[in-house]
Design an enzyme around this catalytic site. Sequence first.
Site, PDB file in Angstrom:
ATOM      1  N   LYS A  11       0.855  -1.201   0.000  1.00  0.00           N
ATOM      2  CA  LYS A  11       0.000   0.000   0.000  1.00  0.00           C
ATOM      3  C   LYS A  11       0.886   1.244   0.000  1.00  0.00           C
ATOM      4  CE  LYS A  11      -3.305   2.566   2.898  1.00  0.00           C
ATOM      5  NZ  LYS A  11      -4.176   2.557   4.109  1.00  0.00           N
TER       6      LYS A  11
ATOM      7  N   GLU B 249      -9.561   3.815   2.020  1.00  0.00           N
ATOM      8  CA  GLU B 249      -9.005   3.937   0.672  1.00  0.00           C
ATOM      9  C   GLU B 249      -7.965   2.873   0.362  1.00  0.00           C
ATOM     10  OE1 GLU B 249      -7.730   5.410   3.210  1.00  0.00           O
ATOM     11  OE2 GLU B 249      -5.605   4.992   2.879  1.00  0.00           O
TER      12      GLU B 249
ATOM     13  N   LYS C  70     -10.239  12.793   8.280  1.00  0.00           N
ATOM     14  CA  LYS C  70      -9.785  12.369   9.601  1.00  0.00           C
ATOM     15  C   LYS C  70      -9.714  13.570  10.535  1.00  0.00           C
ATOM     16  CE  LYS C  70      -6.755   8.567   8.138  1.00  0.00           C
ATOM     17  NZ  LYS C  70      -7.389   7.480   8.868  1.00  0.00           N
TER      18      LYS C  70
ATOM     19  N   ARG D 219      -7.882  -0.339   0.864  1.00  0.00           N
ATOM     20  CA  ARG D 219      -8.422  -1.541   0.210  1.00  0.00           C
ATOM     21  C   ARG D 219      -8.840  -1.241  -1.228  1.00  0.00           C
ATOM     22  NH1 ARG D 219     -12.835  -2.033   4.920  1.00  0.00           N
ATOM     23  NH2 ARG D 219     -11.164  -0.943   6.009  1.00  0.00           N
TER      24      ARG D 219
ATOM     25  N   ASP E  62       1.507   6.181   5.732  1.00  0.00           N
ATOM     26  CA  ASP E  62       0.550   5.254   5.126  1.00  0.00           C
ATOM     27  C   ASP E  62       1.101   4.600   3.849  1.00  0.00           C
ATOM     28  OD1 ASP E  62      -1.854   4.004   5.568  1.00  0.00           O
ATOM     29  OD2 ASP E  62      -3.055   5.479   4.469  1.00  0.00           O
TER      30      ASP E  62
HETATM   31  N1  BES Z   1      -4.370   4.360   6.917  1.00  0.00           N
HETATM   32  C1  BES Z   1      -5.535   4.113   7.671  1.00  0.00           C
HETATM   33  C2  BES Z   1      -5.321   3.082   8.766  1.00  0.00           C
HETATM   34  C3  BES Z   1      -4.648   3.573  10.012  1.00  0.00           C
HETATM   35  C4  BES Z   1      -5.283   4.443  10.865  1.00  0.00           C
HETATM   36  C5  BES Z   1      -3.416   3.094  10.340  1.00  0.00           C
HETATM   37  C6  BES Z   1      -4.653   4.854  12.023  1.00  0.00           C
HETATM   38  C7  BES Z   1      -2.795   3.486  11.507  1.00  0.00           C
HETATM   39  C8  BES Z   1      -3.410   4.371  12.339  1.00  0.00           C
HETATM   40  C9  BES Z   1      -6.651   3.591   6.766  1.00  0.00           C
HETATM   41  O1  BES Z   1      -6.661   4.108   5.487  1.00  0.00           O
HETATM   42  C10 BES Z   1      -7.935   3.995   7.392  1.00  0.00           C
HETATM   43  O2  BES Z   1      -8.181   5.154   7.478  1.00  0.00           O
HETATM   44  N2  BES Z   1      -8.707   3.013   7.833  1.00  0.00           N
HETATM   45  C11 BES Z   1      -9.939   3.265   8.493  1.00  0.00           C
HETATM   46  C12 BES Z   1     -10.962   2.281   8.006  1.00  0.00           C
HETATM   47  C13 BES Z   1     -12.358   2.602   8.441  1.00  0.00           C
HETATM   48  C14 BES Z   1     -12.852   3.829   7.739  1.00  0.00           C
HETATM   49  C15 BES Z   1     -13.231   1.410   8.134  1.00  0.00           C
HETATM   50  C16 BES Z   1      -9.713   3.122   9.995  1.00  0.00           C
HETATM   51  O3  BES Z   1      -8.996   2.200  10.395  1.00  0.00           O
HETATM   52  O4  BES Z   1     -10.217   3.938  10.730  1.00  0.00           O
HETATM   53 ZN    ZN Z   2      -4.855   4.713   4.727  1.00  0.00          ZN
HETATM   54 MN    MN Z   3      -7.739   5.944   5.362  1.00  0.00          MN
END
Ligand code: BES
Ligand code: ZN
Ligand code: MN
Length: 514
Positions: free
Chosen positions: A251, A335, A263, A337, A274
């Site tokens: 990724k 995003e 966010k 996935r 990321d």
């Molecule tokens: N890059 C993030 C995952 C992440 C968040 C990694 C915080 C480390 C710390 C990913 O793109 C994301 O935002 N995932 C969301 C998914 C949700 C919207 C289902 C998440 O984990 O909040």
């Molecule tokens: Zn992400």
């Molecule tokens: Mn995200």
Amino acid sequence: MNFDLKSMDLRAAASEKCDQLVLLVAEGFSGGADPLAVIVQDALRHKDFEPKPGKSLALYQCPGVAARRVLLLGIGAGDARSVRQAVLGAQTALRTPGVRRAVLCFAAEASAQAVSAAVHTVVHAAYVYTHTKPKAQAATLQRVVVGVARPADVAEGFAVAQAVAQGAQLAREWGNRPANHATPRLLADAARALAKHPGIDCKVLGPAEVERLKMGAFLAVARGSEEPLRLIELRYTGAGRKQAPVVLVGKGITFDTGGISIKPAPEMDEMKFDMCGAASVLGVFRALAQLQPEINVVGLIPACENMPDGRSLKPGDVVTSMSGQTIEVLNTDAEGRLVLCDALGYGMRHKPAAIVDIATLTGACVIALGGVRSGLFASDDGLAKALLDAGEEAGDPAWRMPLDEEYAEGLKSNFADLANVAGRPAGSVTAAKFLQAFVGDVPWAHLDIAGTAWKGGAAKGATGRPVGLLVHWLLARAAAPAAAPAPVTSPKARTRNKATPTRPAARTAKTSRE
Ligand code: BES
Ligand code: ZN
Ligand code: MN
């Protein structure tokens, strides 16, 4: 940094001319009458030093010792974990300006794992980020001699550890660079630079080509950014051209604002990390370049930013992935996935023996496993075991998570084949179930490194994980092709290169690729 492996006892260590002599002392130390052994025995007897991990004693201008600075480090039972802890404790000594040449001597018999851990940790401890902080005092350490009783026993592990450490270092460096210094285009340049090594080729696709490939999900994420996307394809050819490759997909979201599902501000800066999955793929290729194992590997990196904009993807939008499956984007912050499903689809075209994606995919995985173990999801038990074993061996451990069909229930959508999010429960598992819908029956694994790829707080920075796990896994596969589920052409595949990182002349004919 240059490493050398040498046969050395305490008497020889005392005559080593260097800026810093580090003695690794395990429990049950028994020395002789030479100056260093006497010093260690005295320190132990007076309880000024204990051979436990974390305990140390710094000495200066010891009589009969050529090195001006001597550091005793306790390594407990001498296991890899204790050695890692001990060498991390020597960080200040290894980073001292003026320390150019260090000697690390095991005072007693050392296992291959302990020596590997020492090499990896020295490189790790000496690393200083300077790319956007040029005044930071970079470590001056250039040459490290590792002294052991029987070098031949640990030579292979020593070479692997150097390659892994160098790969992890590259992954760390790219992980740490801020998003405006690590754009998709710059990541592509980093990948292209790897193609100067023998056996490695690189191809980079831009928006027009990705559009032609009908990667509707990847394109949709990238659409909200001024920075153009890149699809980076690295290839390492170490085995016969007919041997099915292992495909690694990293990724590469170079910054994740969340998009329209934006966010919150606190700690959003950490979303520059990321792209640590992508960075780990670069790191693996760096290690492959050095070790030249007999295996074929394809590395794919979908790289883009996830930004809010007038052209951004909106919640409720439906996009069509390369596989033809439609996706209702309920949350633009899921995003990873979306870019991965198209990169996995592209990876499937290589008819892989196995496909593994590496992603900072979910905050839920951080909640589940923290920063100790990466989350491992695998459709194939053999693949899962091989990856878990490699993680243990590398000191870069993972933990297997479930993939029961019931977890996919929440991904149903009234408007598309799949929704990109399910509810809050088991968030890392439902993310994995989403990805699984794009890999068919090919042995597939997904490493969620959201908790392990970087550290927050005062020690904020990328870790270089899971380069160690991946390289150890690939080397094990190269060494045992019969166990791999794919057709194999070379029956004696193994790591050809032991102690020297040069390219062996016996390499099979290879033509150049794109
Ligand atoms: N890059 C993030 C995952 C992440 C968040 C990694 C915080 C480390 C710390 C990913 O793109 C994301 O935002 N995932 C969301 C998914 C949700 C919207 C289902 C998440 O984990 O909040
Ligand atoms: Zn992400
Ligand atoms: Mn995200």
